[in-house]
Design an enzyme around this catalytic site. Structure first.
Site, PDB file in Angstrom:
ATOM      1  N   GLU A   1       5.926   3.235   0.604  1.00 28.23           N
ATOM      2  CA  GLU A   1       4.901   2.573  -0.229  1.00 28.23           C
ATOM      3  C   GLU A   1       4.693   3.277  -1.562  1.00 28.23           C
ATOM      4  O   GLU A   1       4.283   4.435  -1.614  1.00 28.23           O
ATOM      5  CB  GLU A   1       3.575   2.500   0.530  1.00 28.23           C
ATOM      6  CG  GLU A   1       2.506   1.717  -0.216  1.00 28.23           C
ATOM      7  CD  GLU A   1       1.285   1.425   0.629  1.00 28.23           C
ATOM      8  OE1 GLU A   1       0.355   0.775   0.114  1.00 28.23           O
ATOM      9  OE2 GLU A   1       1.254   1.839   1.808  1.00 28.23           O
TER      10      GLU A   1
ATOM     11  N   LYS B   1     -12.891  -4.428   5.800  1.00 31.15           N
ATOM     12  CA  LYS B   1     -11.654  -3.881   6.352  1.00 31.15           C
ATOM     13  C   LYS B   1     -11.794  -2.375   6.417  1.00 31.15           C
ATOM     14  O   LYS B   1     -12.374  -1.755   5.515  1.00 31.15           O
ATOM     15  CB  LYS B   1     -10.439  -4.248   5.481  1.00 31.15           C
ATOM     16  CG  LYS B   1      -9.139  -3.557   5.914  1.00 31.15           C
ATOM     17  CD  LYS B   1      -7.998  -3.802   4.953  1.00 31.15           C
ATOM     18  CE  LYS B   1      -6.773  -2.974   5.352  1.00 31.15           C
ATOM     19  NZ  LYS B   1      -5.631  -3.170   4.451  1.00 31.15           N
TER      20      LYS B   1
ATOM     21  N   GLU C   1       1.027  -1.155  16.942  1.00 28.38           N
ATOM     22  CA  GLU C   1       1.464  -0.969  15.562  1.00 28.38           C
ATOM     23  C   GLU C   1       1.564   0.511  15.216  1.00 28.38           C
ATOM     24  O   GLU C   1       2.545   0.954  14.602  1.00 28.38           O
ATOM     25  CB  GLU C   1       0.497  -1.668  14.606  1.00 28.38           C
ATOM     26  CG  GLU C   1       0.867  -1.527  13.135  1.00 28.38           C
ATOM     27  CD  GLU C   1      -0.089  -2.253  12.214  1.00 28.38           C
ATOM     28  OE1 GLU C   1      -0.378  -1.719  11.126  1.00 28.38           O
ATOM     29  OE2 GLU C   1      -0.548  -3.356  12.583  1.00 28.38           O
TER      30      GLU C   1
ATOM     31  N   GLU D   1      -5.739  -9.421   5.260  1.00 29.55           N
ATOM     32  CA  GLU D   1      -5.764  -7.976   5.085  1.00 29.55           C
ATOM     33  C   GLU D   1      -5.041  -7.567   3.799  1.00 29.55           C
ATOM     34  O   GLU D   1      -5.497  -6.684   3.065  1.00 29.55           O
ATOM     35  CB  GLU D   1      -5.110  -7.313   6.299  1.00 29.55           C
ATOM     36  CG  GLU D   1      -5.016  -5.811   6.228  1.00 29.55           C
ATOM     37  CD  GLU D   1      -4.199  -5.229   7.370  1.00 29.55           C
ATOM     38  OE1 GLU D   1      -3.721  -4.082   7.214  1.00 29.55           O
ATOM     39  OE2 GLU D   1      -4.026  -5.906   8.403  1.00 29.55           O
TER      40      GLU D   1
END
Length: 385
Positions: free
Chosen positions: A182, A126, A363, A226
């Site tokens: 986050e 990733k 996105e 992911e």
């Protein structure tokens, strides 16, 4: 011996402006004045543990080896209430100046990364690729004005502001301002929380379409795949340093006005004299949520493709001498120039072998709206002019 730096030679910040703000629903931290400066997390940790300073505030860069913008403030206020922004009044008009890179180039980069990740012999599984938008203003915007605008347009009142001057040139007078959802790490007493986000979908204005977007995200094997890279890494780091690490078996939905995210609240406990919030932040950063996996390989690929990210996708937060504190991942943010006439905003997405380049571009377009939308910028370029 910890070096002491003369911040007066490094900053041109307005002394009436806060040097640091972290606005959270449950707590607001506001710091005035830049005192002793630390260019690495380890220097700051040593000063805290040695009782040389009572608080550290600031920002960690994306690249752990780059100079940090960490400092002991001249004064700090910690209140268990949300931040109360001033009402925006007569804000400058912003217009897009440059897309870095152009949208078509970003999709080409994503397509190349997808081909690389599909090769089972390649070590990277990733990688998070980002792009940037530079916008220019009709008149100067103060950092606190941008913070107030972002907090006032966030339903839970998230926001942050950091004077980056402590990182030295070329950051003198620049500010990182954002509204991140986050939590990299929070420590309160012996309780620790990390809430990583990975896997995203743009929200829809129609309620039925919005619910479908959320349901599709939860059901997406690509996004679950992911997300697992992130929870595995965070859980492993915390298990090495904490006790009673609890990681839910599946992620939950976390919503912002612009995006749905997959999120997993991971909790743990530490002894009173255990690792501080800053130590845990330095150990966790950068997570696969904003870098990739394996971390070192993904970071090298990002540097080759994007160059230096600066403080985008780093961490912003505070820590006290008792080890308490909170660090947010520095996403949904922009770097405001020293003259207040331009800003650079970033947005990125996690790329795995199943990623679709067009969807990844969409996105990032959605993520940009957390910063650019409140500034009146709703139409982003989608192709090369």
């Amino acid at each position: 011996m910890i070096p002491i730096f003369d911040i007066s030679a490094e900053t041109s910040a307005d002394p009436s402006e806060p040097a640091f703000v972290l606005a959270r629903p449950h707590r607001t931290v506001v710091a005035q004045g830049v005192g002793r400066v630390f260019h690495s997390a380890q220097e700051a940790v040593t000063a805290l543990r040695g009782g040389q300073v009572g608080h550290i505030v600031g920002a960690l860069p994306f690249s752990p080896g780059a100079p940090a913008a960490l400092f002991a403030p001249e004064s700090v206020s910690v209140t268990d209430t949300g931040y109360r922004p001033a009402m925006p009044n007569g804000l400058p008009h912003f217009e897009i100046d440059t897309a870095l890179p152009p949208p078509d180039t970003h999709t080409q980069r994503v397509a190349a990364a997808v081909r690389l990740l599909a090769d089972p012999t390649h070590p990277i599984r990733k990688v998070v690729l980002a792009r940037a938008i530079r916008a220019r203003a009709s008149q100067r915007m103060r950092p606190a004005e941008l913070l107030d605008l972002l907090v006032s347009t966030d339903p839970v009142g998230n926001g942050f502001l950091v004077d980056l001057s402590a990182a030295g040139m070329p950051y003198r007078g620049r500010h990182l301002v954002g509204s991140s959802p986050e939590i990299l790490i929070r420590r309160e007493g012996t309780e620790v929380l990390s809430h990583p986000l990975a896997g995203s979908a743009r929200r829809a204005t129609d309620s039925d379409a919005d619910r479908r977007a959320a349901d599709n995200l939860l059901a997406s094997s690509k996004d679950q795949h992911e997300h697992r890279y992130v929870t595995d890494q965070v859980s492993g780091v915390l298990r090495d340093r904490c006790a009673s690490v609890r990681t839910p078996g599946s992620p939950e939905l976390t919503g912002t006005p612009e995006m749905w995210h997959l999120g997993t609240p991971i909790t743990a406990t530490v002894p009173v004299d255990g690792p501080s919030a800053l130590e845990l932040a330095a150990a966790l950063h950068p997570t696969p949520a904003i870098c990739g996996t394996p971390t070192a390989d993904a970071a090298r690929l990002i540097a080759e493709i994007e160059g230096d990210r600066g403080f985008y996708a780093g961490a912003v937060g505070w820590c006290d001498a008792e080890g308490n504190g909170e660090w947010m991942v520095s996403i949904r943010c922009a770097e405001l120039a020293a003259d207040g006439l331009s800003l650079l905003a970033h947005a990125g997405g996690g790329i795995v072998a199943e990623s679709d380049p067009a969807a990844e571009l969409a996105e990032t377009t959605g993520k940009f709206q957390r910063i650019l939308g409140p500034l009146g910028i709703s139409d982003l370029p989608v192709t090369v002019a």
